[in-house]
Design a protein around this motif. Sequence first.
Motif, PDB file in Angstrom:
ATOM      1  N   UNK A 182       0.673  -1.124  -0.554  1.00  0.00           N
ATOM      2  CA  UNK A 182       0.113  -0.267  -0.171  1.00  0.00           C
ATOM      3  C   UNK A 182       0.755   1.535   0.145  1.00  0.00           C
ATOM      4  N   UNK A 183       0.999   1.763  -1.367  1.00  0.00           N
ATOM      5  CA  UNK A 183       1.713   3.249  -1.455  1.00  0.00           C
ATOM      6  C   UNK A 183       1.202   3.992  -0.221  1.00  0.00           C
ATOM      7  N   UNK A 184      -0.375   4.531   0.110  1.00  0.00           N
ATOM      8  CA  UNK A 184      -0.352   5.102   0.573  1.00  0.00           C
ATOM      9  C   UNK A 184      -0.157   5.248   2.415  1.00  0.00           C
ATOM     10  N   UNK A 185       0.111   4.071   2.581  1.00  0.00           N
ATOM     11  CA  UNK A 185       0.334   3.974   4.021  1.00  0.00           C
ATOM     12  C   UNK A 185       1.832   3.862   4.268  1.00  0.00           C
ATOM     13  N   UNK A 186       2.023   3.581   2.716  1.00  0.00           N
ATOM     14  CA  UNK A 186       3.743   2.962   2.477  1.00  0.00           C
ATOM     15  C   UNK A 186       4.219   1.595   3.575  1.00  0.00           C
ATOM     16  N   UNK A 187       3.389   0.638   3.469  1.00  0.00           N
ATOM     17  CA  UNK A 187       3.272  -0.633   4.567  1.00  0.00           C
ATOM     18  C   UNK A 187       3.034  -1.778   3.319  1.00  0.00           C
ATOM     19  N   UNK A 188       4.126  -2.898   3.733  1.00  0.00           N
ATOM     20  CA  UNK A 188       3.997  -4.095   3.032  1.00  0.00           C
ATOM     21  C   UNK A 188       3.013  -4.619   3.625  1.00  0.00           C
ATOM     22  N   UNK A 189       2.329  -5.474   3.413  1.00  0.00           N
ATOM     23  CA  UNK A 189       1.021  -6.424   4.289  1.00  0.00           C
ATOM     24  C   UNK A 189       1.668  -7.425   4.002  1.00  0.00           C
ATOM     25  N   UNK A 190       1.510  -7.951   4.562  1.00  0.00           N
ATOM     26  CA  UNK A 190       2.585  -9.829   4.423  1.00  0.00           C
ATOM     27  C   UNK A 190       1.517 -11.055   4.629  1.00  0.00           C
ATOM     28  N   UNK A 191       1.653 -11.624   3.617  1.00  0.00           N
ATOM     29  CA  UNK A 191      -0.105 -11.917   3.545  1.00  0.00           C
ATOM     30  C   UNK A 191       0.291 -13.720   3.692  1.00  0.00           C
ATOM     31  N   UNK A 192       1.667 -13.823   3.527  1.00  0.00           N
ATOM     32  CA  UNK A 192       1.899 -15.302   3.456  1.00  0.00           C
ATOM     33  C   UNK A 192       3.440 -15.355   3.549  1.00  0.00           C
ATOM     34  N   UNK A 193       4.825 -16.133   3.988  1.00  0.00           N
ATOM     35  CA  UNK A 193       5.737 -16.251   3.760  1.00  0.00           C
ATOM     36  C   UNK A 193       6.468 -17.643   3.146  1.00  0.00           C
ATOM     37  N   UNK A 194       7.721 -17.924   2.997  1.00  0.00           N
ATOM     38  CA  UNK A 194       8.015 -18.778   1.905  1.00  0.00           C
ATOM     39  C   UNK A 194       9.228 -19.501   2.374  1.00  0.00           C
ATOM     40  N   UNK A 195       9.510 -18.483   2.882  1.00  0.00           N
ATOM     41  CA  UNK A 195      11.234 -18.772   3.455  1.00  0.00           C
ATOM     42  C   UNK A 195      11.673 -17.964   4.699  1.00  0.00           C
ATOM     43  N   UNK A 196      12.404 -17.732   5.536  1.00  0.00           N
ATOM     44  CA  UNK A 196      12.363 -17.120   6.256  1.00  0.00           C
ATOM     45  C   UNK A 196      14.092 -17.265   6.829  1.00  0.00           C
ATOM     46  N   UNK A 197      14.574 -16.349   7.191  1.00  0.00           N
ATOM     47  CA  UNK A 197      16.343 -16.668   7.875  1.00  0.00           C
ATOM     48  C   UNK A 197      16.759 -17.710   7.035  1.00  0.00           C
ATOM     49  N   UNK A 198      16.208 -18.250   5.721  1.00  0.00           N
ATOM     50  CA  UNK A 198      16.961 -19.077   5.059  1.00  0.00           C
ATOM     51  C   UNK A 198      16.186 -20.546   5.067  1.00  0.00           C
ATOM     52  N   UNK A 199      15.459 -20.525   6.209  1.00  0.00           N
ATOM     53  CA  UNK A 199      14.674 -21.709   6.089  1.00  0.00           C
ATOM     54  C   UNK A 199      13.137 -21.912   5.303  1.00  0.00           C
ATOM     55  N   UNK A 200      13.400 -22.341   4.283  1.00  0.00           N
ATOM     56  CA  UNK A 200      12.127 -22.433   3.209  1.00  0.00           C
ATOM     57  C   UNK A 200      10.873 -22.793   4.097  1.00  0.00           C
ATOM     58  N   UNK A 201       9.864 -22.786   3.836  1.00  0.00           N
ATOM     59  CA  UNK A 201       8.299 -23.387   3.846  1.00  0.00           C
ATOM     60  C   UNK A 201       7.249 -23.502   3.356  1.00  0.00           C
ATOM     61  N   UNK A 202       7.589 -23.495   1.657  1.00  0.00           N
ATOM     62  CA  UNK A 202       6.878 -23.727   0.528  1.00  0.00           C
ATOM     63  C   UNK A 202       6.211 -25.055   0.875  1.00  0.00           C
ATOM     64  N   UNK A 203       6.601 -26.099   1.811  1.00  0.00           N
ATOM     65  CA  UNK A 203       5.793 -27.696   1.541  1.00  0.00           C
ATOM     66  C   UNK A 203       5.290 -27.706   2.866  1.00  0.00           C
ATOM     67  N   UNK A 204       4.727 -26.830   3.532  1.00  0.00           N
ATOM     68  CA  UNK A 204       4.241 -26.755   5.225  1.00  0.00           C
ATOM     69  C   UNK A 204       3.138 -26.350   4.491  1.00  0.00           C
ATOM     70  N   UNK A 205       2.369 -26.521   5.484  1.00  0.00           N
ATOM     71  CA  UNK A 205       0.360 -26.176   5.317  1.00  0.00           C
ATOM     72  C   UNK A 205       0.521 -24.892   6.089  1.00  0.00           C
TER      73      UNK A 205
END
Length: 364
Positions: A182-205
């Motif tokens: 959202x440019x109005x809020x200068x915010x990235x609203x995080x909908x989902x995560x695929x990888x965090x700190x090098x740990x992929x979670x693509x194949x997690x429910x």
Amino acid sequence: MDELSQALSASFSVSQEPNSTSAPHPRLAQYKSKYSVLEQSERRRRFLELQKLKRLNYVNHARRLADGDWTGADSDEEQGEEVEAEEEGMEIGEKKKLPKHYANQLMLSEWLVDIPSDLATEWLMVVCPVGKRSLIVASKGSTAVYTKSGYCVNRFPSLLPGGNRRNSAVGKDYTILDCIFSEVDRTYYVLDVMCWRGHPVYDCQTEFRFYWLQSKVEEEAVKLAEITKINPFRFVSLQSVPCSSESICQALAAEYSFQVDGLLFYHRQTHYTPGSTPLVGWLKSYMVPDILGLKVPAGPLTAKPDYAGQQLQQILVYKKGPRSGEVRPGAENGSYELEHLSTPQQPGEKTDTPGKMDTTHSNT
């Protein structure tokens, strides 16, 4: 979903303005023949079965996205497909090679047409803000933003793991997120995560990914939600709720700090699978009484706009007729729902410029 496609074509007059949002999308017909004649509910069952058989190496996939090193990737993933630059907001006539490795990396939804019998127990709902769907890759001391088509439209430091030089010294920390900008809020609203700190979670429910996302973002919530020189945009995680009648009504009655675009429904067991999937459904909030059959509280989110009849007809006509395939709701400009095809532009509303980060309103 041939009937849905036909409803789109039959329900609206064709505007003289090219690509008008009040007319059917000019590329909609391309999607008709791509899918077999299957009901949405049956395709959900098959998608769940198929993901059990898939054994993709998501560790290598996430690392390639983070490092930008596609050495050894399949030849069909090589860069080189030329696309009209106009689709991504560049000058008319200019052509550019599409970075195919970053294209179509987001999990996209379909209209929620066949209501799941297990909606209340096996699905989660997320209230989504108006904004631009974005793939975020924080790696090697920088945070890159990609459109659904794979273009890098922004790069900046952030406090995401791997997103700035201070927290990326070892080069092993990288983060990949599915966001709505959202440019109005200068915010990235995080909908989902695929990888965090090098740990992929693509194949997690879904249920685990959402839990993982909330726990990780909460650890850095204060820093990520504050705009600073080293974190010029906010990162705020979106909340999910169960799909019980009570939870849905409470969510529709709540107040939000952002302008609500619609509702995403995630099957609890689905993995994060790039591309459109019947295991993620999409509705505008005012559609809940008609489509889900719930009695909802009166309020801004449940009030029907003037164009409500046009959009509802797309789904209701389809529900009455025989099912035949699926209309993929993705669009080249990064919008991920079919909704924008039939939402008339409101007076005074700024026209979207696909692929650019200065968009003030882009249906997600």
